[in-house]
Design a protein around this motif. Structure first.
Motif, PDB file in Angstrom:
ATOM      1  N   LEU A 184       0.828  -1.226   0.000  1.00 48.70           N
ATOM      2  CA  LEU A 184       0.000   0.000   0.000  1.00 48.70           C
ATOM      3  C   LEU A 184       0.854   1.265   0.000  1.00 48.70           C
ATOM      4  O   LEU A 184       0.343   2.359   0.240  1.00 48.70           O
ATOM      5  N   VAL A 185       2.149   1.144  -0.269  1.00 52.21           N
ATOM      6  CA  VAL A 185       3.058   2.260   0.019  1.00 52.21           C
ATOM      7  C   VAL A 185       2.770   3.528  -0.799  1.00 52.21           C
ATOM      8  O   VAL A 185       2.897   4.634  -0.285  1.00 52.21           O
ATOM      9  N   TYR A 186       2.329   3.364  -2.057  1.00 54.16           N
ATOM     10  CA  TYR A 186       2.106   4.583  -2.853  1.00 54.16           C
ATOM     11  C   TYR A 186       0.742   5.207  -2.537  1.00 54.16           C
ATOM     12  O   TYR A 186       0.576   6.418  -2.662  1.00 54.16           O
ATOM     13  N   GLN A 187      -0.200   4.349  -2.096  1.00 51.21           N
ATOM     14  CA  GLN A 187      -1.482   4.884  -1.618  1.00 51.21           C
ATOM     15  C   GLN A 187      -1.242   5.705  -0.333  1.00 51.21           C
ATOM     16  O   GLN A 187      -1.831   6.776  -0.154  1.00 51.21           O
ATOM     17  N   GLN A 188      -0.361   5.204   0.527  1.00 53.37           N
ATOM     18  CA  GLN A 188       0.001   5.960   1.730  1.00 53.37           C
ATOM     19  C   GLN A 188       0.609   7.302   1.334  1.00 53.37           C
ATOM     20  O   GLN A 188       0.291   8.341   1.920  1.00 53.37           O
ATOM     21  N   ALA A 189       1.512   7.259   0.339  1.00 61.65           N
ATOM     22  CA  ALA A 189       2.193   8.500  -0.084  1.00 61.65           C
ATOM     23  C   ALA A 189       1.166   9.505  -0.609  1.00 61.65           C
ATOM     24  O   ALA A 189       1.194  10.683  -0.259  1.00 61.65           O
TER      25      ALA A 189
END
Ligand code: CP
Ligand code: NVA
Length: 314
Positions: free
Chosen positions: A291-296
């Motif tokens: 989910l790292v780019y959704q978090q970003a």
């Protein structure tokens, strides 16, 4: 009112900021911060916090002014002759009392949490924490916005932080427990929470009728976990401890073998920047459940809610 930590806010207020963030993003509201000038002062590097938040402030119609660290934090000057013999440019109290005359908020990233407290003490405008050694409240908001987008607002997945007991872990666990999520932690004994910190987390869990579980052995903690959260093993300002920490944290790398300990589909989260091949493997960070780019992206979305909330537009 300032936003230095998650500690000072209750579940309702935190959820209200998350809901407001989503609403502001969906509505594309025009210019509630028009005419507001927000000072960005960063003692450490930043990509997501700086850019994501500046985009949010632009969307709200406000303006951002960047001041370089030595001009704001009173760092040493090279030619101090005739000035303070320590080489310090200015007392932080005077800096803040100047900024009070011009700006409507300060967004500051600092080495030492005490610096934010000093700013808050002399400030007539909101001080918002853009990360310090102990807390990263803006990150925690973006992370729970992400979790609620993926799991829905009313489901409470189990979230395990794997690695160092750092600023990101502290704010994440604190916010998760306040909102009633089962929170877990696994990390090595030499870099573990203090007794007082563990007691505080346990008290929060009790108050929200949820659980806080922790253990040095990932095998004891990971079965059943819905989310695994990782961060760097060596935070900014800890460079001298690099070799020691990297060695100690090797068993806490989030790789396929570690993820498989959950025994179920598990989402991966990381505040970024990530150190591929160190705290996480490519296979995990690039997987469909990362989910790292959704978090970003949500660093921007949740900043809409924070600046709207703390600058209280009419
Ligand atoms: N996650 C985060 O705070 O990233 P930056 O250090 O790039 O701002
Ligand atoms: N724990 C990390 C987070 C970076 C966003 C640090 O403080 O360097």
């Amino acid at each position: 009112m300032h936003f230095l930590t998650i500690t000072d806010f209750d579940a309702n207020e935190l959820q209200q900021i998350l809901d407001q963030s989503q609403a502001l993003y969906a509505k594309n509201v025009s210019d509630p911060l028009k005419g507001k000038n927000i000072l960005f002062a960063f003692e450490k590097p930043s990509l997501r916090t700086k850019v994501g938040t500046e985009v949010a402030i632009n969307k709200l119609g406000g303006s951002v002014i960047h001041v370089e660290a030595p001009s704001f934090f009173g760092g040493k000057i090279l030619h101090a002759a005739g000035h303070d013999p320590s080489g310090k440019r200015e007392d932080l109290k005077d800096t803040m009392k100047n900024v009070n005359q011009w700006c409507d908020a300060v967004f500051a990233r600092v080495f030492d949490h005490q610096t934010l407290q000093t700013l808050a003490q002399h400030s007539e405008v909101p001080i918002i924490n853009a990360l310090c050694d102990q807390h990263h409240p803006m990150q925690a908001l973006a992370d729970f916005l992400t979790i609620q987008q993926v799991f829905g607002k009313h489901s409470k997945p189990t979230i395990t932080f794997v690695g160092d007991r750092n600023n990101v872990a502290y704010s994440l666990i604190e916010m998760g427990l306040k909102l009633g999520y089962p929170m877990q932690f696994t990390g090595p004994k030499n870099y573990y929470w203090s007794g007082a910190q563990l007691q505080y987390f346990e008290k929060l869990a009790q108050e929200s009728n949820t659980n806080f579980k922790h253990h040095i052995d990932p095998k004891d903690i990971l079965p059943g976990s819905d989310v695994i959260y990782s961060d760097t093993f060596v935070s900014m300002g800890e460079e001298a401890e690099y070799d020691e920490k990297i060695k100690t944290f090797t068993p806490y790398q989030v790789n396929k073998t570690l993820i498989d300990l959950t025994g179920k589909t598990t989402y991966f989260m990381h505040c970024l920047p990530a150190h591929r091949g160190i705290e996480v493997t490519d296979e995990v960070i690039d997987s469909p459940t990362s989910l790292v780019y959704q978090q970003a992206k949500n660093r921007m979305v949740s900043s809409l809610g924070v600046f709207h909330h703390f600058l209280k537009p009419e």
